[in-house]
Design a protein around this motif. Structure first.
Motif, short mmCIF file in Angstrom:
data_model
loop_
_atom_site.label_atom_id
_atom_site.label_comp_id
_atom_site.label_asym_id
_atom_site.label_seq_id
_atom_site.Cartn_x
_atom_site.Cartn_y
_atom_site.Cartn_z
N UNK A 139 0.84 -1.20 0.00
CA UNK A 139 0.00 0.00 0.00
C UNK A 139 0.87 1.25 0.00
N UNK A 140 0.26 2.37 -0.38
CA UNK A 140 1.00 3.63 -0.42
C UNK A 140 1.53 4.01 0.95
N UNK A 141 0.73 3.75 1.99
CA UNK A 141 1.16 4.08 3.35
C UNK A 141 2.37 3.24 3.76
N UNK A 142 2.33 1.94 3.41
CA UNK A 142 3.46 1.07 3.75
C UNK A 142 4.70 1.48 2.97
N UNK A 143 4.53 1.78 1.68
CA UNK A 143 5.67 2.22 0.87
C UNK A 143 6.28 3.49 1.43
N UNK A 144 5.43 4.41 1.85
CA UNK A 144 5.90 5.67 2.42
C UNK A 144 6.67 5.43 3.70
N UNK A 145 6.16 4.54 4.53
CA UNK A 145 6.84 4.22 5.79
C UNK A 145 8.19 3.56 5.52
N UNK A 146 8.25 2.70 4.51
CA UNK A 146 9.51 2.03 4.19
C UNK A 146 10.56 3.01 3.69
N UNK A 147 10.16 3.95 2.85
CA UNK A 147 11.11 4.95 2.36
C UNK A 147 11.61 5.80 3.52
N UNK A 148 10.72 6.11 4.46
CA UNK A 148 11.13 6.86 5.65
C UNK A 148 12.15 6.10 6.48
N UNK A 149 11.93 4.79 6.63
CA UNK A 149 12.88 3.97 7.39
C UNK A 149 14.25 3.93 6.70
N UNK A 150 14.24 3.82 5.38
CA UNK A 150 15.51 3.78 4.65
C UNK A 150 16.23 5.11 4.75
N UNK A 151 15.48 6.20 4.73
CA UNK A 151 16.12 7.50 4.93
C UNK A 151 16.78 7.60 6.29
N UNK A 152 16.11 7.08 7.32
CA UNK A 152 16.70 7.07 8.67
C UNK A 152 17.92 6.16 8.74
#
Length: 369
Positions: A139-152
């Motif tokens: 889902x878009x929300x999960x994808x967004x959360x994953x990109x945030x985690x990778x940025x961190x």
């Protein structure tokens, strides 16, 4: 060289680090190298170089001279780097095993499948391509959360000198637009009565009857009810304190990290009082344990009891979250103050108003003169 001026080779979470003193200030340098025999020999050589430069007055205060030529290239691919980040989050920040299981491990697998390359070689284009793939599979929300985690993760790796590149994940999350979703359909009053009746009379799942009554009557989250202890209920059964939650057997704080006290309806009060008198529990006992005496597992409850009862009632399937949604919707539709409902149910006030504005009955709020 004095012992206080000696350059020491140490290990920090399995990675080599140098420590020394220069002009009475402690200095350190992460080498970005695993603590192996070969790498330790290499680190000792850098330590001797630093000590020699200090003695000869040629010390490089930027430390760039002493960084390994391959700094930022410790040989880790993307999933390996993310696994190290996960370990750091577990040990230093104390993220829950549940978060590791549901968020971090699946992302590590995705990296291993779709971004299997050295972490220091990841560019903005690689990051965008990975984000595009995620948008197709989750889902878009999960994808967004994953990109945030990778940025961190990349930010941490750069701070730890495991990477020496720009963070390719910065700014990508804004490009992910959440997909429109259909509103959860609350159960109507007749459906709620049918569900409660079926649980009370079901040969196999009557054990959960009081638990479901509590969920419909209080509107709390599943894990909050599953983790409820008798000490959290007032002696007169009029209120309940909600400040903890249980998920997959792990006890933690509530989703918002805030505690609240809920005023109970007469029906819920009577149910809890009768349950207490029947069970005669200790204050540390679970109010609604599973048949095995453990916290109720949402996955098992959903797949067995909940699904079976809805089929028996001939009611369209909705996840157990619909219980909470129904409780809030009916409270607002009946004219309850939205702010009070938000406080009692543990909702963020702004989010709740955005999500439930359609069920609030419009009425004049202005006085007449």
């Amino acid at each position: 060289m004095k012992s206080r001026d000696k350059v020491q080779v140490t290990s920090d979470r399995g990675m080599l680090r140098l420590r020394w003193t220069y002009i009475d200030k402690r200095q350190s340098l992460n080498l970005g190298l695993e603590n192996t025999r070969i790498n330790r020999t290499y680190a000792n050589g850098i330590a001797r170089q630093i000590a020699e430069d200090i003695r000869c007055g040629e010390y490089d205060v930027t430390k760039n001279k002493y960084r390994p030529k391959l700094i930022g290239n410790s040989g880790l691919n993307c999933s390996e780097l993310f696994d190290k980040f996960t370990t750091y989050k577990q040990h230093d920040l104390g993220i829950s095993p549940r978060s590791v299981e549901t968020r971090y491990i699946p992302l590590s697998r995705a990296l291993n499948k779709w971004l299997d390359m050295p972490a220091h070689e990841v560019t903005k284009d690689h990051a965008r391509h990975f984000m595009s793939i995620q948008s197709e599979h989750v889902t878009a929300d999960t994808a967004k959360a994953r990109i945030g985690l990778l940025g961190s993760c990349w930010k941490w790796a750069i701070q730890e000198e495991l990477l020496a590149t720009d963070n390719p994940w910065v700014g990508l999350r804004v490009a992910l637009k959440p997909q429109p979703t259909q509103r959860v359909k609350p159960f109507n009053r007749e459906e709620i009565k049918a569900i409660l009746s079926e649980f009370r009379n079901n040969r196999y799942y009557s054990h959960y009857s009081d638990f479901v009554i509590f969920l419909f009557g209080v509107g709390c989250r599943f894990g909050e009810a599953a983790g409820l202890l008798w000490k959290h209920i007032a002696d007169d059964f009029q209120t309940v304190w909600i400040g903890e939650s249980v998920s997959r057997g792990y006890r933690k704080s509530t989703k918002t990290g805030k505690a609240r006290t809920i005023v109970l309806s007469p029906n819920v009060q009577s149910m809890l009082k009768a349950r207490y008198e029947r069970l005669k529990p200790n204050l540390e006992d679970l109010v609604f344990p599973s048949p095995q005496g453990l916290p109720i597992c949402d996955r098992s409850f959903r797949r067995r009891a909940w699904k079976t009862v809805l089929i028996k009632c001939g009611i369209e399937y909705r996840k157990p979250y619909a219980i909470r949604h129904s409780a809030v919707s009916h409270a607002l539709a009946s004219g309850a103050d939205p702010i009070s409902v938000a406080e009692q149910s543990g909702h963020d006030k702004r989010v709740m108003l955005e999500s439930y504005a359609h069920v609030i009955q419009p009425q004049s709020v202005f006085i007449e003169f």
